[in-house]
Design an enzyme around this catalytic site. Sequence first.
Site: not given
Ligand code: NAD
Length: 368
Positions: A74, A179, A182, A184
């Site tokens: 990292k 959520g 991306n 969800g």
């Molecule tokens: P994102 O920023 O695209 O979406 C986050 C979503 O969470 C949004 O819809 C937001 O409105 C919602 N949110 C915020 N607070 C909330 C709450 N209290 N209750 C319910 N919803 C809430 O993020 P993402 O990329 O979808 O990532 C989501 C999770 O997945 C994170 O933990 C991230 O670390 C993990 N993750 C993402 C990826 C990736 O490729 N995007 C890869 C591995 C892990």
Amino acid sequence: MEEMYDAYGPEKVIEVYNPKVGMRGYVVIDNRSLGPGKGGIRMTPSVSMEEVFRLARTMTWKNAISNLPFGGAKGGIIADPKQLTPKKKAEIVKAYGEAMKIVCPDLWVAAPDISTAEEEMRIFANAVGSNKACTGKPKDMGGLPHELGSTGFGVYHSALVALKHMGLNVKKITFAVEGFGNVGWFVSKFLTEAGAKLVGVSDSKGLIYNGKGIDFKKLADIKKKEGSVVKYPGKVMKDSEIVSLDVDMLVTAAIPDLIKPNDVDSVKTKLIVCGSNIAMSHETEEMLYKHKVLVVPDFVANAGGVISSYVEYISGNEKKMWKMVEEKITKNTELVLKNAEKKKISPRQAAMDIAVERVVKKCKTCRI
Ligand code: NAD
């Protein structure tokens, strides 16, 4: 700091500084038994060596359980992106890239993380002087953007395996997704397309519940136009109430620590697939295991992103990415759930045992 040195690593802890540019940062290469260290570059004012180490260690296990030829690493740049002009930010990333030529790309392959995205990856790769320096690059450099939905696609396949493991038919289940970003969004899309009934979705504004089923396309339109899922017809509830919804499966895809130890008794679902990172503590995961709730751990279910990075690293295309995400996530989830059942341990424990075994088997420096 002493406690960060254990039987597995870290192998290299490097601090870099360029006073002329005002760049300070680190890289921690934790363990390279399975391949070059892989992990993103985080830019925050408070990033510390210890934080970078913890994230590098997480990458060691995540890459191992994903069965990728990568170790864990990292990077961190100490800077406040909000206080920087785009020009200054670019200068810092360039100086960081030049300083990292000593390890990158042979020992470390970088990626985006907090406050670094594809443009920073372009600058970094150019500064290092290699297209192999990082993944998450822009499309014109052979990048495979996260917007394609690789993580959500992987979470979907992990969910399919878990449902089968529990003897449930995807066409007959109800599910809720925490959520709608991306991860969800894509997991809701793929699961509804497979015939599962979406009855609850949350975002930062709250939770919408509709027992008749939520139409994905209509929900996506409402989210785009009105900014929140709570505008969809149905019962509006508090976001945290998603934890106790009576559904066949809950998919987490937003915040850390969604499920707290106090929530365990009110959890009604029998299956939780963790798309988000650290949706609960390890202790909470063990408590749920004792309550006979199957939890597919985050580093097993959400590895689609890192698998996609690997495909970019080997110059593969989008088609190859979809295929590899599906194959690897399916195989890894099956293995983890089978081992957990056989050994009567939680899926997290089973996954950790596999990851550690894979690293140790190939490790020339580990104290075993
Ligand atoms: P994102 O920023 O695209 O979406 C986050 C979503 O969470 C949004 O819809 C937001 O409105 C919602 N949110 C915020 N607070 C909330 C709450 N209290 N209750 C319910 N919803 C809430 O993020 P993402 O990329 O979808 O990532 C989501 C999770 O997945 C994170 O933990 C991230 O670390 C993990 N993750 C993402 C990826 C990736 O490729 N995007 C890869 C591995 C892990």
